[in-house]
Design a protein around this motif. Structure first.
Motif, PDB file in Angstrom:
ATOM      1  N   GLY A  38       0.797  -1.223   0.000  1.00  0.00           N
ATOM      2  CA  GLY A  38       0.000   0.000   0.000  1.00  0.00           C
ATOM      3  C   GLY A  38       0.824   1.264   0.000  1.00  0.00           C
ATOM      4  O   GLY A  38       0.312   2.349  -0.290  1.00  0.00           O
ATOM      5  N   THR A  56       5.676   5.888  -1.099  1.00  0.00           N
ATOM      6  CA  THR A  56       5.006   7.176  -0.927  1.00  0.00           C
ATOM      7  C   THR A  56       5.119   7.724   0.490  1.00  0.00           C
ATOM      8  O   THR A  56       4.945   8.924   0.702  1.00  0.00           O
ATOM      9  N   GLU A  82      -2.277  -5.628  -5.032  1.00  0.00           N
ATOM     10  CA  GLU A  82      -1.348  -4.512  -5.209  1.00  0.00           C
ATOM     11  C   GLU A  82       0.079  -4.957  -5.496  1.00  0.00           C
ATOM     12  O   GLU A  82       0.978  -4.121  -5.594  1.00  0.00           O
ATOM     13  N   PRO A 313      -8.377  13.659  -3.200  1.00  0.00           N
ATOM     14  CA  PRO A 313      -9.272  12.615  -2.695  1.00  0.00           C
ATOM     15  C   PRO A 313     -10.449  13.135  -1.871  1.00  0.00           C
ATOM     16  O   PRO A 313     -11.509  12.510  -1.851  1.00  0.00           O
ATOM     17  N   GLU A 354      -0.249  12.791  -9.192  1.00  0.00           N
ATOM     18  CA  GLU A 354      -0.878  11.673  -8.495  1.00  0.00           C
ATOM     19  C   GLU A 354      -0.939  11.995  -7.007  1.00  0.00           C
ATOM     20  O   GLU A 354       0.077  12.340  -6.399  1.00  0.00           O
ATOM     21  N   THR A 356      -1.397  11.092  -3.036  1.00  0.00           N
ATOM     22  CA  THR A 356      -1.265   9.977  -2.108  1.00  0.00           C
ATOM     23  C   THR A 356      -2.668   9.520  -1.709  1.00  0.00           C
ATOM     24  O   THR A 356      -3.635  10.273  -1.848  1.00  0.00           O
ATOM     25  N   PRO A 357      -2.821   8.280  -1.233  1.00  0.00           N
ATOM     26  CA  PRO A 357      -4.159   7.708  -1.078  1.00  0.00           C
ATOM     27  C   PRO A 357      -5.161   8.566  -0.314  1.00  0.00           C
ATOM     28  O   PRO A 357      -6.341   8.610  -0.676  1.00  0.00           O
ATOM     29  N   ARG A 358      -4.707   9.265   0.731  1.00  0.00           N
ATOM     30  CA  ARG A 358      -5.641  10.110   1.482  1.00  0.00           C
ATOM     31  C   ARG A 358      -5.478  11.593   1.182  1.00  0.00           C
ATOM     32  O   ARG A 358      -6.147  12.422   1.789  1.00  0.00           O
ATOM     33  N   ASN A 398      -2.904   2.278  -4.669  1.00  0.00           N
ATOM     34  CA  ASN A 398      -4.307   2.403  -4.244  1.00  0.00           C
ATOM     35  C   ASN A 398      -5.266   2.418  -5.432  1.00  0.00           C
ATOM     36  O   ASN A 398      -6.473   2.216  -5.280  1.00  0.00           O
ATOM     37  N   ARG A 399      -4.746   2.619  -6.642  1.00  0.00           N
ATOM     38  CA  ARG A 399      -5.569   2.513  -7.852  1.00  0.00           C
ATOM     39  C   ARG A 399      -6.187   1.124  -7.996  1.00  0.00           C
ATOM     40  O   ARG A 399      -7.190   0.960  -8.694  1.00  0.00           O
ATOM     41  N   HIS A 401      -7.965  -0.426  -6.155  1.00  0.00           N
ATOM     42  CA  HIS A 401      -9.272  -0.521  -5.542  1.00  0.00           C
ATOM     43  C   HIS A 401     -10.240   0.552  -6.035  1.00  0.00           C
ATOM     44  O   HIS A 401     -11.232   0.830  -5.375  1.00  0.00           O
ATOM     45  N   LYS A 402      -9.927   1.142  -7.202  1.00  0.00           N
ATOM     46  CA  LYS A 402     -10.781   2.179  -7.750  1.00  0.00           C
ATOM     47  C   LYS A 402     -11.300   1.767  -9.122  1.00  0.00           C
ATOM     48  O   LYS A 402     -10.573   1.163  -9.920  1.00  0.00           O
TER      49      LYS A 402
END
Length: 405
Positions: A38, A56, A82, A313, A354, A356-358, A398-399, A401-402
């Motif tokens: 992740g 990241t 992942e 996000p 891009e 970061t996930p949050r 994290n892509r 899960h999108k």
């Protein structure tokens, strides 16, 4: 006597426990590169046919993985766990990259010229969209064996380039035919019962020359941009019986356009609440569209011709980069007020962004500076610079899960 036997048993158990711990700490080299996936991502090094593996959280480059062919126009998707990145190269190569093993573990030359791909909802299939010979080819994600060769022959009987390929809920792929102006939906949900063959639904009235497309984050709407005419083509995947609708049909009509130096990427649209923020083709504007009615609300003046308009996000901000020759600039806007928050100049060749996930940081590829710059999305201060040769696309895990990424 009993006490001595108990003591011996305790000592023996402790010895076994220590031996077990010794085995755990001296695990073989197979775990040498083990990392929580992740935290990872790849960055395309477009000039050298390789990707940079990055972390990241620590904001560092961990490795470079080469042997990926022509990456002058490349994208990637991820397996559900992942661990694997599937990289789509311009030369038609489909490469499977192991992020933990830091190596290419599979590669097929599936066409002469490809333009991107997608992975199915369950992660079992990888689809590739092709310019030459056209059509879409679909592969087993484990073995990279071809499952289906789907030539894109339009209703006019001519072979077509395929663009705008995305995954959709219900084990579907959706893509557009550039030359014949069509949108196809390929449904694998009943394929096992049909001898492996998907159901294909074709719409032949998408419009003139669809050049790219996106799917909304909830997987409902597929929207194709049209190069050959004004407006956009919209397909509601919940109601295929309604067919293709054309939205924003009057945008640009009767007005002189600026030269288009680079076509905007529709997959970089920003969706925030009930609003879509779209790069205007050949204009120094971002369009704001009401997603309930698919009508224009406003146009936001921006520095130059926008390429990517990306939302954070939390949907509070949109980040906009620009086409050559103004591609050293980057602007950030508030999605509520539409006011500009900052205008930065990271350097020549700002190509991709891009989050970061949050969303606490954004990574920005600056090609001509051979680096990726990392910015804090609250203060807009630069937090790090990661050396990467000729960086372009940035893809974090994290892509996986999108929808549509």
């Amino acid at each position: 006597m009993l006490r001595r036997q108990l003591l011996k048993s305790v000592i023996a158990a402790a010895a076994l426990g220590l031996a077990g711990c010794a085995n755990l700490t001296s695990e073989p080299a197979a775990q040498e590169h083990w990392l929580p996936t992740g935290d990872l991502g790849i960055i395309i090094e477009r000039a050298d046919g390789r990707v940079a593996l990055v972390n990241t959280s620590s904001r560092e480059k961990l490795a470079e993985i080469d042997g990926l062919g022509d990456l002058s126009h490349a994208s990637a998707v991820y397996s559900r766990d992942e661990r694997y990145a599937y990289v789509f190269g311009r030369d038609g190569g489909l490469s499977k990259v192991d992020l933990i093993g830091r190596s290419v573990v599979g590669r097929v030359m599936q066409s002469g010229n490809s333009i991107g791909g997608a992975i199915s909802q369950d992660g079992s299939l990888v689809a590739v969209s092709n310019y030459e010979p056209g059509g879409v080819r679909i592969f087993n994600s484990d073995t990279l064996e071809m499952v289906l060769d789907l030539p894109a022959v339009g209703s006019d009987g001519q072979a077509s380039k395929t663009v705008g390929l995305v995954d959709a809920p219900g084990h579907k792929f959706v893509f557009s035919l550039f030359d014949s102006g069509e949108i196809w939906v390929v449904d694998f949900s009943q394929a096992k019962a049909n001898g492996g063959q998907p159901q294909i639904t074709k719409f032949d009235n998408a419009g003139k020359q669809p050049y790219d497309a996106l799917i909304t984050p909830d997987g409902r709407y597929y929207i194709a941009g049209l190069f050959g005419e004004d407006g956009l083509a919209l397909l509601d995947l919940w109601h295929l019986e309604e067919g293709v609708k054309h939205i924003l049909p009057n945008y640009g009509r009767g007005e002189k356009r600026l030269p288009v130096y680079k076509m905007p990427h529709l997959e970089g649209w920003a969706i925030a609440g009930n609003k879509a923020f779209m790069p205007a083709v050949g204009r120094h504007e971002v369009l704001v569209v009401d997603m309930h009615t698919w009508t224009e609300i406003e146009r936001i003046p921006v520095h130059s011709q926008p390429v990517f308009v990306m939302s954070s996000p939390d949907s509070r901000q949109i980040w906009v980069n620009f086409a050559f020759p103004e591609n050293r600039h980057l602007q950030v806007f508030n999605t509520d007020t539409h006011q500009m928050l900052t205008h930065m100049e990271p350097g020549e060749g700002v190509l991709h962004m891009e989050f970061t996930p949050r969303g606490e940081e954004v990574w920005v590829s600056v090609r001509n500076e051979n680096e990726v710059q990392v910015f804090d999305t609250a203060s807009f201060e630069q937090r790090a610079s990661v050396p990467v040769a000729s960086p372009s696309g940035i893809f974090f895990t994290n892509r996986a899960h999108k929808i549509g990424l």
